[in-house]
Motif scaffolding. Sequence first.
Motif, PDB file in Angstrom:
ATOM      1  N   HIS A 119       0.756   0.919  -9.344  1.00 18.89           N
ATOM      2  CA  HIS A 119      -0.403   0.927 -10.233  1.00 18.89           C
ATOM      3  C   HIS A 119      -1.340  -0.210  -9.812  1.00 18.89           C
ATOM      4  O   HIS A 119      -0.900  -1.248  -9.299  1.00 18.89           O
ATOM      5  CB  HIS A 119       0.045   0.730 -11.678  1.00 18.89           C
ATOM      6  N   GLU A 120      -2.633  -0.028 -10.025  1.00 17.87           N
ATOM      7  CA  GLU A 120      -3.610  -1.014  -9.541  1.00 17.87           C
ATOM      8  C   GLU A 120      -3.316  -2.420 -10.063  1.00 17.87           C
ATOM      9  O   GLU A 120      -3.379  -3.396  -9.319  1.00 17.87           O
ATOM     10  CB  GLU A 120      -5.024  -0.601  -9.966  1.00 17.87           C
TER      11      GLU A 120
ATOM     12  N   ASN B 266      -0.193  -3.821  -8.293  1.00 15.71           N
ATOM     13  CA  ASN B 266      -0.515  -4.171  -6.914  1.00 15.71           C
ATOM     14  C   ASN B 266      -1.354  -5.455  -6.860  1.00 15.71           C
ATOM     15  O   ASN B 266      -1.161  -6.310  -5.992  1.00 15.71           O
ATOM     16  CB  ASN B 266      -1.278  -3.020  -6.255  1.00 15.71           C
TER      17      ASN B 266
ATOM     18  N   TYR C 205       0.827  -1.208   0.000  1.00 15.60           N
ATOM     19  CA  TYR C 205       0.000   0.000   0.000  1.00 15.60           C
ATOM     20  C   TYR C 205       0.863   1.261   0.000  1.00 15.60           C
ATOM     21  O   TYR C 205       0.529   2.264  -0.644  1.00 15.60           O
ATOM     22  CB  TYR C 205      -0.929  -0.013   1.222  1.00 15.60           C
TER      23      TYR C 205
ATOM     24  N   HIS D 149       2.523   2.736  -3.459  1.00 15.28           N
ATOM     25  CA  HIS D 149       1.708   3.478  -4.428  1.00 15.28           C
ATOM     26  C   HIS D 149       1.846   2.887  -5.835  1.00 15.28           C
ATOM     27  O   HIS D 149       2.062   3.614  -6.822  1.00 15.28           O
ATOM     28  CB  HIS D 149       2.100   4.958  -4.442  1.00 15.28           C
TER      29      HIS D 149
END
Length: 471
Positions: free
Chosen positions: A160-161, A164, A155, A158
């Motif tokens: 990228h979705e 992650n 988390y 940071h």
Amino acid sequence: MPPPGMHSQRSDERVVVHKGESLEDLVGLMRGSLSPQRRPSSVAPVSDHQLSALDDVPVPSSFWEEFLIYWLFVLIGVGYLFPFSALTQPVDYWKKLFPDRSLDFDVTATFMYTNLVMLFVLVFASGKSTINFTRRMVGGFLGQFLVLVVVPSSYFLHLHETSNYLLIMGGTAFVAVATAFLDSSVIALAMQYPFSAQQALQVGVGLSTLIGSVYRDITKAAMPRSEVILSSLIYFYTGAVTVLLCLLGYIWLTVLPISKQIQIRRQISLENQLTAQLLEDGEGESEGDGGAKGKEDVSVLSVLTKVGDLHMVIALVFTASLSVWPSLIADLPAFQFESLNDSQWWPLLLLTLFSVMDVVGRSLLFCRFGLTRVTIWVPCLARTLLVPLLVMVKTGGFPLLAPRSDLFVILVVTVMGFTNGHTGSLAIIFVKEAVDQRESNRAGAMSSFFLNFGLVLGASVGLLLKSFVIG
């Protein structure tokens, strides 16, 4: 604890253990019989009659040691399934990070199927029934600790979705493999110790789920919804600390006097197998057949023949449980206490009730209610009938059989939770009582596999019910 006097004889050589001699003495004698100067034909293995004296489970040397064994196994039971709870319970956290994905489902499916495949390899594809407990326990706990630190820490990177998401899925698969190493050994480990250790392990497993439920209740009550990230991160890191404590607990367990007795007995059993193998190899060479394969290891088929029915009970108990928990139970609305629907307290209370009764059931294993390995099928099949009752409560069908009553729902969830802990754990205890000590490693690992098979099958049934029946 010295075994009674025993002896083994072959031709003009003997391995004798007199009264007053220790297990270490027997190990030394056996190692002497394996010295390179001896011909294989002169090796004298300890007979099965002699080894039968080693089948008795050692007893703690004091009340303090018995107390330690119990609570160390409770700690191990709490910790080794905690990562699964930590990854699957913070639904709000996953929704916050991935609003367009059903990450809780992805995490659950990835963990369960990866864990089951790896467990199958460890239990059935492995050629030996012997287990290196320290390697599997230490490696498993360290793997779990690493993932419970890395996954929440992503988390702060940071990412990228998509990146992650891939990191979390990779971490979930990794922790599933680490947990499989623990699954394949933890029940077998408890089987080496007195009955109280097996009960303590089951209590710890139940407490693991209960702790997760209570923690979510506390954070919901004490922290505002805007703090979902903080509460979930605390949950993850708490799980990491718990796993680390479990590792330390296992290390403490290994230095207890009773653990040293167990290790010596394992040495005797393994070295006796080696002695027998050398002997048979020598005889095979003398007959010109290229040597024998040696004494057979405990086979999967032999254990299934003895306790296959109990393994089916274990699988069926957890299939029924996971068919309704947590998905269906969490979807049941309150019919009389409607205010609990708006605050979303009702599903949390039902899930907590299930977990509490599960622990109660596991804590009462000393009380068998007249059940035997023959009659254990009765509560197993009876509780399976509760699954369609909960489905009918949800859909509103057959109100005479399944009234839409909060009291009825509480009663069914209470029975499901209690029998999940008591019936499922008692079946595992019956497995231990039905096999020889030398078969306990294989039997314990197979019990873990069928338990996890039931969990995966039940979760799959629950998904089908939610998709095609409940809607």
